[in-house]
Each structure stands twice: as structure tokens, then as C-alpha cells.
Design an enzyme around this catalytic site. Structure first.
Site: not given
Length: 298
Positions: A164, A168
Site C-alpha cells: 500500500y 501510494k
């Protein structure tokens, strides 16, 4: 008259959490909205068309216009289909807002390839699959707006979310690249780093969850403003939103630089590094109480 009257906007992940709030907020400001949501659980499983359909019903009940698209934007075909739906149904496309996301948390030494690939596909690739067809249309029209969603997990790091965090931070790089490429066509590109209570933040430990105790509805006005013509001069920015607080984050730049006439050797660097270069500490280390350098082993 609404701020976004006449605008056509695609919202990925528009059926839940921040995406739902953004879809409703854009419609309330006058936009016609393509609500895209694969309708999966937080970990990306069990797809359903119900979340997108439910948001469309809310928009229509309030007098707005919207259509639901349950396609997965983790595939090129899905991203193309969402953009084409906007063009086929509403005849144009002015903005794309990418809120879709899933979580597969694990420390890096325990993470499987499938857990890595699934999160990268939805977050990072999921921006590309929609932005590629959208930029082709916007380049011809010589106007448009793209908004991505990053996270402090990417900007500051998150120990249990390497997939993640990487996705991002990758979205920020994609934003900068696209902002540079599309500037001559009048297309602006920004990312939002949100802090809000959603299905995803419910999985955080209590100590972290309290830091994001803000409703997702607080993100929607910022998105609506950035989509509007009032923000046509803003591009290449990281905008952090938490409740009623809005911040613009800095761009990376050198902190300290050293040069010498001779090529560097490891020994020469060892002599000067600490007092001439030092470090820029990870902001989250102090917040999490991580000691660095670690204490010597007994």
C-alpha cells in the site's frame, strides 16, 4: 447554479467511504457523475454492483444525474470502459477522481506475491488504467482535471503496509509525471492525501484510528473545488485533508549537498557524512516511538 454545472466526472471507488462522499458532493455541486465501484470487500474480494447502484440512487433522488459502473479498474479493459461510459452517456469528460483501493496488510518479510500484486493493481495501476484513456480525450479538448489519492502511508511510510505504501508513493510520482506531460494541454493533475474514518481505517489499531477521526464528507468539498474552473491554475500538488484542515505539502528538494574536487571514496564519505549531510529523519519514527539508531545489544 452549481460550481460544477455541466461537468462530467468519473469517480473510481465511488460506492463506499471517501469515494461515496466525493460522488455525492460532486453531484450536489452540479456534476454528472460516473460512479465506478467494483463493490469488493476491503481486501478486494466478493465483488458486487450494489455499492455503485446505491450511490446512483441517492444522487438521482436528490435530483442529480449519475450512472453506475461496476467494472474493475485494476484491468486496462475496466479503465477504458469507465471512461467510455462517461463519453457514451454524457458526451464528455472533464475530470477523473481515483478513490478506489483495497488493503492486504502484512510485514514485508511475510508478504506474498499475490498480496503485493493485488494492492499495486488496484491503487497504482488503477490510476493508470483510467488516466490513460482520460488524458487522450483531455488532450484533444485541451482541458481537464485528474485527481489521485495518495496517503501518509506512502508519504511517511507504514511498517505493515509495504504494498500500500509503495502504491501510494507511486501515485505521487505518476501525478508529477502526468502534470508535466499534460501542462501544455491545459490539463491539471493533483493528489489528495486524506485522513478520514472509513472501512479501511477501521482496521487500524486504536492508537492510530484516533488520529484519523474525521468524517469522509470533509474530503468532498476539496475535490469539488479542485475539479472546478476556480482551481484551473493548480497542478502538481499534494493536498492533505483532515476534517476542516487543508494543507499543501512540500515538494522534495535537496537538504544538504557536499562536493569535492577528487572522486569520493567510502573512507572520505565516512569522515564528513554525519556533520555535512546528516539525515532527514522519517517523521513517523518519532511518532511511533521507534528508536534509531537502535540500542546496542546487551
Amino acid at each position: 447554479m452549481g460550481l460544477l454545472d455541466g461537468k462530467v466526472v468519473v469517480v473510481t471507488g465511488g460506492g463506499n467511504g471517501i469515494g461515496r462522499a466525493v460522488s455525492l458532493g460532486l453531484a450536489a455541486a452540479g456534476a454528472k457523475v460516473v460512479v465506478n465501484d467494483y463493490g469488493v470487500s476491503v481486501d478486494g474480494r466478493a465483488p458486487s454492483s450494489e455499492p455503485a447502484n446505491a450511490v446512483v440512487k441517492e444522487i438521482e433522488k436528490a435530483g442529480g444525474q449519475a450512472i453506475a459502473m461496476p467494472d474493475s479498474i485494476a484491468t486496462m479493459a475496466g479503465g477504458e470502459a469507465v471512461v467510455q461510459a462517461a463519453l457514451d452517456t454524457f458526451g464528455d469528460l472533464h475530470a477523473v477522481v481515483c478513490c478506489a483501493g483495497i488493503l492486504r496488510e502484512r510485514m514485508i518479510f511475510n508478504m506474498s506475491e499475490e498480496e503485493w500484486d493485488a494492492v499495486i493493481a488496484v491503487h497504482l495501476k488503477g490510476h493508470f488504467t483510467v488516466w490513460r484513456p482520460a488524458t487522450r480525450h483531455m488532450r484533444e479538448k485541451r482541458r481537464g482535471c485528474l485527481i489521485g489519492f495518495t496517503s501518509t502511508a506512502g508519504l511517511e511510510g507504514s511498517a505493515g503496509q509495504p504494498n500500500y505504501s509503495a502504491a501510494k508513493e507511486g501515485i505521487v510520482g505518476l501525478m508529477r509525471s502526468t502534470a508535466l506531460a499534460m501542462a501544455k494541454y491545459g490539463v491539471r493533475v493533483n493528489v489528495i492525501s486524506p485522513e478520514a474514518l472509513t472501512r479501511m481505517t477501521e482496521r487500524l489499531p486504536d492508537t492510530r484510528r484516533g488520529q484519523v477521526a474525521a468524517p469522509p464528507e470533509g474530503i468532498a468539498p476539496v475535490v469539488a473545488y479542485l475539479v472546478s474552473d476556480q482551481a484551473r491554475h493548480i497542478t502538481g500538488q499534494i493536498v492533505h485533508v483532515r476534517g476542516n484542515q487543508v494543507s499543501v505539502w512540500s515538494q522534495p528538494a535537496p537538504l544538504h549537498t557536499i562536493t569535492q574536487t577528487e572522486p569520493w571514496t567510502p573512507e572520505a564519505l565516512a569522515e564528513v557524512w554525519e556533520h555535512s549531510l546528516g539525515q532527514d529523519p522519517l517523521r513517523r519514527m518519532a511518532r511511533l516511538g521507534i528508536q534509531w539508531p537502535p540500542a546496542p545489544q546487551a
